[in-house]
Write a protein that holds these residues in place. Structure first.
Motif, mmCIF file in Angstrom:
data_model
loop_
_atom_site.group_PDB
_atom_site.id
_atom_site.type_symbol
_atom_site.label_atom_id
_atom_site.label_comp_id
_atom_site.label_asym_id
_atom_site.label_seq_id
_atom_site.Cartn_x
_atom_site.Cartn_y
_atom_site.Cartn_z
ATOM 1 N N VAL A 61 5.959 1.526 -2.418
ATOM 2 C CA VAL A 61 4.517 1.280 -2.297
ATOM 3 C C VAL A 61 3.898 2.523 -1.659
ATOM 4 O O VAL A 61 4.060 2.767 -0.470
ATOM 5 C CB VAL A 61 4.242 0.011 -1.464
ATOM 6 C CG1 VAL A 61 2.756 -0.275 -1.409
ATOM 7 C CG2 VAL A 61 5.008 -1.179 -2.029
ATOM 8 N N ALA A 62 3.189 3.317 -2.476
ATOM 9 C CA ALA A 62 2.674 4.598 -2.021
ATOM 10 C C ALA A 62 1.156 4.648 -1.904
ATOM 11 O O ALA A 62 0.627 5.481 -1.185
ATOM 12 C CB ALA A 62 3.136 5.703 -2.977
ATOM 13 N N LEU A 67 0.010 -1.322 -3.738
ATOM 14 C CA LEU A 67 -0.062 -2.433 -2.800
ATOM 15 C C LEU A 67 -0.694 -3.663 -3.439
ATOM 16 O O LEU A 67 -0.148 -4.775 -3.370
ATOM 17 C CB LEU A 67 -0.843 -2.014 -1.562
ATOM 18 C CG LEU A 67 -1.065 -3.077 -0.491
ATOM 19 C CD1 LEU A 67 0.245 -3.512 0.128
ATOM 20 C CD2 LEU A 67 -2.012 -2.551 0.574
ATOM 21 N N GLU A 68 -1.825 -3.481 -4.090
ATOM 22 C CA GLU A 68 -2.531 -4.608 -4.709
ATOM 23 C C GLU A 68 -1.721 -5.213 -5.847
ATOM 24 O O GLU A 68 -1.633 -6.443 -5.971
ATOM 25 C CB GLU A 68 -3.912 -4.157 -5.195
ATOM 26 C CG GLU A 68 -4.851 -3.848 -4.036
ATOM 27 C CD GLU A 68 -6.101 -3.090 -4.453
ATOM 28 O OE1 GLU A 68 -6.294 -2.816 -5.674
ATOM 29 O OE2 GLU A 68 -6.903 -2.751 -3.550
ATOM 30 N N SER A 100 1.153 13.973 7.033
ATOM 31 C CA SER A 100 -0.010 13.101 7.053
ATOM 32 C C SER A 100 -0.653 13.172 5.674
ATOM 33 O O SER A 100 -0.505 14.164 4.951
ATOM 34 C CB SER A 100 -1.008 13.536 8.134
ATOM 35 O OG SER A 100 -1.695 14.703 7.721
ATOM 36 N N VAL A 101 -1.377 12.134 5.306
ATOM 37 C CA VAL A 101 -2.047 12.108 4.006
ATOM 38 C C VAL A 101 -3.008 13.284 3.886
ATOM 39 O O VAL A 101 -3.036 13.973 2.856
ATOM 40 C CB VAL A 101 -2.770 10.760 3.786
ATOM 41 C CG1 VAL A 101 -3.669 10.808 2.557
ATOM 42 C CG2 VAL A 101 -1.748 9.634 3.654
ATOM 43 N N PRO A 128 -5.746 7.210 -6.681
ATOM 44 C CA PRO A 128 -5.797 6.008 -5.851
ATOM 45 C C PRO A 128 -5.623 6.397 -4.385
ATOM 46 O O PRO A 128 -4.959 7.389 -4.074
ATOM 47 C CB PRO A 128 -4.625 5.167 -6.349
ATOM 48 C CG PRO A 128 -3.776 6.073 -7.156
ATOM 49 C CD PRO A 128 -4.590 7.251 -7.552
ATOM 50 N N GLU A 129 -6.216 5.640 -3.504
ATOM 51 C CA GLU A 129 -6.123 5.924 -2.072
ATOM 52 C C GLU A 129 -4.668 5.821 -1.618
ATOM 53 O O GLU A 129 -4.012 4.800 -1.808
ATOM 54 C CB GLU A 129 -6.979 4.928 -1.292
ATOM 55 C CG GLU A 129 -6.952 5.144 0.192
ATOM 56 C CD GLU A 129 -7.722 4.076 0.965
ATOM 57 O OE1 GLU A 129 -7.566 4.038 2.196
ATOM 58 O OE2 GLU A 129 -8.459 3.297 0.336
ATOM 59 N N LEU A 130 -4.170 6.910 -1.020
ATOM 60 C CA LEU A 130 -2.801 6.922 -0.532
ATOM 61 C C LEU A 130 -2.698 6.110 0.751
ATOM 62 O O LEU A 130 -3.592 6.161 1.603
ATOM 63 C CB LEU A 130 -2.341 8.355 -0.270
ATOM 64 C CG LEU A 130 -2.268 9.284 -1.482
ATOM 65 C CD1 LEU A 130 -1.826 10.685 -1.046
ATOM 66 C CD2 LEU A 130 -1.327 8.741 -2.534
#
Length: 180
Positions: A61-62, A67-68, A100-101, A128-130
Motif C-alpha cells: 500500500v503506497a 489504500l482505498e 520523506s515523501v 495519486p497522493e503518496l
C-alpha cells in the motif's frame, strides 16, 4: 455447484505475482471450471464487485488509491490473501520508506530528469497522493492468509488455490513457506 468468485489486484509492486499466476498456463484452463475471475488486470472490470469469495492482492500500500482499493476489496471479499512478498512485508516497494515523501518527489521531479507533474484538465492530481510510508497489507486490513515469494512459484499459487477450492485452509509445505 457454483464457481468460486476470484479477484486479483495489483497495488504498489511490479506485477511479478500476476505473471507467476499466468505461468500456471494450462492449469488455468482446468481451474476455469471451478473459478470465475471477476476482477483484476486480466479482466475488463472498472469497479471491484461485491460478494467476492477470494481476493489475491499483490503489492504494498503506497498511495491513497491503493489504500482505498484495498479497503473496498476487504469489505467485499470473504477471503483476502497477501499475494507475494511486497504484500506481506512491503519488500522492494517499501525501500521508499527511507525518504520523506517531499524529499522523494523533489529528487524525482525537480532534481531528476523529469519535471513536476501537473494537474490534468479537470483539476485532479496526475499522481495519486503518496502515503507517508509504504505498508504491507496486514498493517491496513485483516489478512486471512499469505502466499510468500518474489514472485511466488506457480506451484505455490496452485497449492493455495486448490486448498481453497476444496474448502481446506491454505497450508503450505515448509519449502513453500520460505520467502524468496
Amino acid at each position: 455447484m457454483s464457481k468460486i468468485r476470484l479477484a486479483t489486484a495489483w497495488l504498489g509492486g511490479c506485477s511479478g505475482c500476476h505473471m507467476s499466476f499466468l505461468d500456471l498456463g494450462e492449469q488455468l484452463v482446468s481451474l476455469s471450471g471451478s473459478l470465475e475471475l471477476v476482477y483484476g488486470p486480466l479482466v475488463d472490470a472498472k469497479q471491484f464487485p461485491e460478494n467476492v469469495d477470494v481476493a489475491l492482492i499483490e503489492g504494498a500500500v503506497a498511495n491513497m488509491e491503493n489504500l482505498e482499493l484495498l479497503q473496498e476489496i476487504r469489505n467485499n471479499s470473504k477471503l483476502l490473501i497477501s499475494f507475494g512478498d511486497c504484500a506481506i512485508t512491503g519488500n522492494v516497494t517499501s525501500l521508499r520508506n527511507f525518504f520523506s515523501v517531499d524529499d522523494l518527489l523533489t529528487a524525482v521531479y525537480q532534481a531528476g530528469p523529469g519535471s513536476i507533474p501537473r494537474s490534468d484538465d479537470d483539476g485532479g492530481a496526475v499522481l495519486p497522493e503518496l502515503l507517508p510510508r509504504v505498508l504491507p497489507l496486514h498493517q491496513v486490513v485483516e489478512v486471512d492468509t499469505y502466499i510468500p515469494g518474489c514472485p511466488p512459484e506457480p506451484e505455490r499459487i496452485l497449492a493455495a488455490i486448490t486448498a481453497i477450492m476444496q474448502g481446506k485452509p491454505v497450508e503450505l509445505t515448509e519449502d513453500q513457506r520460505t520467502f524468496g
